[in-house]
Scaffold this active site. Structure first.
Site, mmCIF file in Angstrom:
data_model
loop_
_atom_site.group_PDB
_atom_site.id
_atom_site.type_symbol
_atom_site.label_atom_id
_atom_site.label_comp_id
_atom_site.label_asym_id
_atom_site.label_seq_id
_atom_site.Cartn_x
_atom_site.Cartn_y
_atom_site.Cartn_z
ATOM 1 N N ASN A 210 50.256 119.562 1.760
ATOM 2 C CA ASN A 210 51.112 119.351 2.928
ATOM 3 C C ASN A 210 52.573 119.348 2.485
ATOM 4 O OD1 ASN A 210 52.508 118.448 5.156
ATOM 5 N ND2 ASN A 210 51.141 116.728 5.601
ATOM 6 N N HIS B 194 50.411 123.410 11.560
ATOM 7 C CA HIS B 194 50.871 122.555 10.470
ATOM 8 C C HIS B 194 49.694 122.288 9.519
ATOM 9 C CE1 HIS B 194 52.622 119.420 8.188
ATOM 10 N NE2 HIS B 194 51.877 118.466 8.700
ATOM 11 N N CYS C 299 56.822 116.327 10.017
ATOM 12 C CA CYS C 299 55.937 117.503 10.049
ATOM 13 C C CYS C 299 56.213 118.416 11.233
ATOM 14 C CB CYS C 299 54.474 117.057 10.050
ATOM 15 S SG CYS C 299 54.059 116.145 8.562
HETATM 16 N N1 COA Z 1 40.685 109.590 -4.030
HETATM 17 C C1 COA Z 1 39.560 108.908 -4.043
HETATM 18 N N2 COA Z 1 39.261 107.944 -3.149
HETATM 19 C C2 COA Z 1 40.191 107.693 -2.209
HETATM 20 C C3 COA Z 1 41.407 108.378 -2.153
HETATM 21 C C4 COA Z 1 41.654 109.365 -3.119
HETATM 22 N N3 COA Z 1 42.773 110.084 -3.146
HETATM 23 N N4 COA Z 1 42.118 107.906 -1.103
HETATM 24 C C5 COA Z 1 41.373 106.959 -0.524
HETATM 25 N N5 COA Z 1 40.214 106.829 -1.191
HETATM 26 C C6 COA Z 1 39.095 105.933 -0.910
HETATM 27 C C7 COA Z 1 39.510 104.690 -0.185
HETATM 28 O O1 COA Z 1 39.930 103.712 -1.106
HETATM 29 C C8 COA Z 1 38.225 104.290 0.513
HETATM 30 O O2 COA Z 1 37.399 103.648 -0.405
HETATM 31 P P1 COA Z 1 36.428 102.447 0.052
HETATM 32 O O3 COA Z 1 35.507 103.043 1.076
HETATM 33 O O4 COA Z 1 35.749 102.062 -1.220
HETATM 34 O O5 COA Z 1 37.342 101.404 0.611
HETATM 35 C C9 COA Z 1 37.573 105.637 0.844
HETATM 36 O O6 COA Z 1 38.199 106.611 -0.030
HETATM 37 C C10 COA Z 1 37.753 106.061 2.275
HETATM 38 O O7 COA Z 1 39.114 105.909 2.606
HETATM 39 P P2 COA Z 1 39.643 106.241 4.016
HETATM 40 O O8 COA Z 1 41.120 106.007 4.052
HETATM 41 O O9 COA Z 1 38.782 105.563 5.049
HETATM 42 O O10 COA Z 1 39.372 107.811 4.061
HETATM 43 P P3 COA Z 1 39.422 108.785 5.289
HETATM 44 O O11 COA Z 1 38.079 109.286 5.536
HETATM 45 O O12 COA Z 1 40.199 108.222 6.435
HETATM 46 O O13 COA Z 1 40.275 109.972 4.689
HETATM 47 C C11 COA Z 1 42.473 110.902 4.675
HETATM 48 C C12 COA Z 1 41.582 109.749 4.249
HETATM 49 C C13 COA Z 1 43.901 110.578 4.239
HETATM 50 C C14 COA Z 1 42.023 112.164 3.977
HETATM 51 C C15 COA Z 1 42.384 111.111 6.191
HETATM 52 O O14 COA Z 1 42.497 109.879 6.863
HETATM 53 C C16 COA Z 1 43.416 112.050 6.703
HETATM 54 O O15 COA Z 1 43.485 113.188 6.313
HETATM 55 N N6 COA Z 1 44.236 111.622 7.655
HETATM 56 C C17 COA Z 1 45.322 112.416 8.146
HETATM 57 C C18 COA Z 1 46.420 112.328 7.151
HETATM 58 C C19 COA Z 1 47.530 113.265 7.418
HETATM 59 O O16 COA Z 1 47.324 114.283 8.001
HETATM 60 N N7 COA Z 1 48.708 112.917 6.952
HETATM 61 C C20 COA Z 1 49.852 113.727 7.073
HETATM 62 C C21 COA Z 1 50.401 113.615 8.427
HETATM 63 S S1 COA Z 1 51.263 114.948 8.958
#
Ligand code: COA
Length: 336
Positions: free
Chosen positions: A293, A263, A113
Site C-alpha cells: 500500500n 486503491h 489513501c
Molecule cells: N504477522 C503475523 N501475525 C499478525 C500480524 C502480522 N503482520 N499482524 C497481526 N497479526 C496477528 C494478530 O496479533 C492476531 O493474533 P491473535 O489472534 O493471536 O491475537 C491475528 O494476527 C489476527 O489479527 P487481526 O488484526 O484480527 O487480523 P485481521 O484478520 O483483521 O487482519 C489486516 C489484519 C490488517 C490484514 C486486516 O484487518 C486489514 O487488511 N484491514 C484493512 C487495513 C487497511 O486496508 N489499511 C490501510 C487503509 S487504506
C-alpha cells in the site's frame, strides 16, 4: 465548458525491495500470514536520505515525458501525501523547488489513501474553469521511515510501501464527443467521526500543551495506529458505493467499464468490491502484490503499470475508487 483529460502518467519506486520473508524475523511475521490476509508479496522501501518529494520528482519527470510536455509547462502542482518531507511547509513547495518551477502554485492534499483522487478532482475543476492548463497531480509516500519496525507494529508495518505516481491533467482540444479521452466526473466523501480508526496521534497540537515530547515517543504515539477490521469493513462498503455513484452520474453500467483501478490497501478488499459489483477479476488491475500500500500513490502507480502491461489502452473507460484514513473515500470515471 472546457473538458479535462489525463495527458500522461508516470511512476517511480525506490530500487530496494523487501520481500515478506525479509520482514519475518524483524517483525515476528511470516510470508504466509501476509499473503493470505493481504495479497502482498513485497514492497519497495527507500534507503538513506531519500525523501517523499524526491520520489515525486522522479514520477513527475516520467509523467511529463508520457504527456509529451516539458516540466516547465506545468502551471500548478497538487501533491498528495501523508508522509511529507517536513511538517511545514507543504511538500508541494519542496517538489516545486526540485522541479525548478519557481512561482508556480503548489498545494498539499492531506486525504491519505484518497489523496490522489481528491487531487485529481482539484485538477479537473481548475482545468475546466480555464485557470490552469497543465496541472501536475502527484501522489507520493515514504512510509518506511515512519513505521514501527518491531513486532509491536507488525499489523501496520507489513502493509505499507514507498513510491510515487503522477499524472498531468490538461484541457481536451476542440469539440469533445462522448468517446474522446476525458475525465467525466469525480466524487469526494469524508466521515471524520472515524478519524482515529487509522491515524498518527503525535506530533500534534491536540496533545495537551506540547505537540511532542519524550513520553509520547516512549508510548509510540508517533507511529500509525489502525483498527484493521473497521477499515476493512468500511472500505468494502464505501468503494462499491463510490463506483456506483460515478457510473450513475454518467449513465453507465458496471459492464460498460473496461478497467477498474482501485486503491491498493488489501487484495481481499478489492476482491470483495469486485464480487459485490459483479466485476470479472480480469477487469480489476491490482499492484499490491509488488508494491504493497503506497497510499496516495497506489492509483497513479496502477495506471502507469496498466499502461506498461498493455492493459490500459487509448479509448478505454476506466473507473477508479479509493478509501482510507479520515475516513475519506472518492471515485472517478474517465476515458483514457
Ligand atoms: N504477522 C503475523 N501475525 C499478525 C500480524 C502480522 N503482520 N499482524 C497481526 N497479526 C496477528 C494478530 O496479533 C492476531 O493474533 P491473535 O489472534 O493471536 O491475537 C491475528 O494476527 C489476527 O489479527 P487481526 O488484526 O484480527 O487480523 P485481521 O484478520 O483483521 O487482519 C489486516 C489484519 C490488517 C490484514 C486486516 O484487518 C486489514 O487488511 N484491514 C484493512 C487495513 C487497511 O486496508 N489499511 C490501510 C487503509 S487504506
Amino acid at each position: 465548458m472546457i473538458s479535462a483529460k489525463i495527458l500522461g502518467v508516470g511512476s517511480y519506486v525506490p530500487p530496494r525491495i523487501w520481500k515478506n520473508d525479509d520482514l519475518a524475523s524483524l517483525l515476528d511475521t511470516s510470508d504466509e500470514w501476509i499473503r493470505q490476509r493481504t495479497g502482498i508479496e513485497q514492497r519497495h522501501w527507500v534507503e538513506g536520505n531519500v525523501t517523499t518529494s524526491d520520489l515525486a520528482a522522479s514520477a513527475t519527470e516520467r509523467a511529463c515525458a508520457s504527456a509529451k510536455i516539458r516540466v516547465d509547462e506545468i502551471d500548478c502542482i497538487v501533491f498528495a501525501t501523508l508522509s511529507p518531507d517536513h511538517e511545514f511547509p507543504g511538500s508541494g513547495c519542496f517538489l516545486q523547488a526540485k522541479l525548478g518551477l519557481s512561482g508556480v502554485p503548489a498545494f498539499d492534499v492531506r486525504q491519505q489513501c484518497s489523496g490522489f483522487l481528491y487531487g485529481l478532482s482539484l485538477a479537473d475543476q481548475y482545468v475546466k474553469s480555464g485557470m490552469f492548463r497543465r496541472v501536475l497531480v502527484v501522489g507520493a509516500e515514504v512510509h518506511s521511515k515512519g513505521l514501527n519496525k518491531t513486532p509491536a507494529g507488525r499489523d501496520v508495518t507489513v502493509l505499507f510501501g514507498d513510491g510515487a505516481g503522477a499524472v498531468i491533467v490538461g484541457p481536451c482540444e476542440g469539440s469533445v464527443t462522448e468517446k474522446d479521452s476525458q475525465i467525466y466526473s469525480t466524487h469526494l466523501h469524508a466521515d471524520g467521526q472515524f478519524a482515529k480508526e487509522l491515524w498518527i496521534a503525535a506530533p500534534g497540537m491536540a496533545n495537551g500543551n506540547e505537540r511532542m515530547n519524550a513520553a509520547m515517543v516512549e508510548e509510540g504515539l508517533h507511529y500509525p495506529k489502525m483498527n484493521g477490521k473497521a477499515v476493512f469493513m468500511h472500505a468494502s462498503k464505501r468503494m462499491p458505493e463510490a463506483i456506483l455513484e460515478a457510473l450513475e452520474k454518467n449513465g453507465k453500467k458496471v459492464e460498460d467499464v473496461d478497467l477498474f483501478l482501485f486503491h491498493q490497501a488489501n487484495l481481499r478488499i478489492n476482491e470483495m468490491v469486485g464480487k459485490q459489483l459483479g466485476i470479472p477479476s480480469e477487469k480489476i488491475f491490482n499492484t499490491i502484490q509488488s508494491f504493497a500500500n503506497t497510499t496516495a500513490a497506489t492509483i497513479p502507480i496502477g495506471m502507469d503499470e496498466a499502461v506498461k502491461a498493455g492493459k490500459l489502452k487509448k479509448g478505454m473507460l476506466v473507473a477508479s475508487a479509493a478509501f482510507g484514513s479520515g475516513f475519506t473515500w472518492a471515485s472517478t470515471l474517465f476515458r483514457w
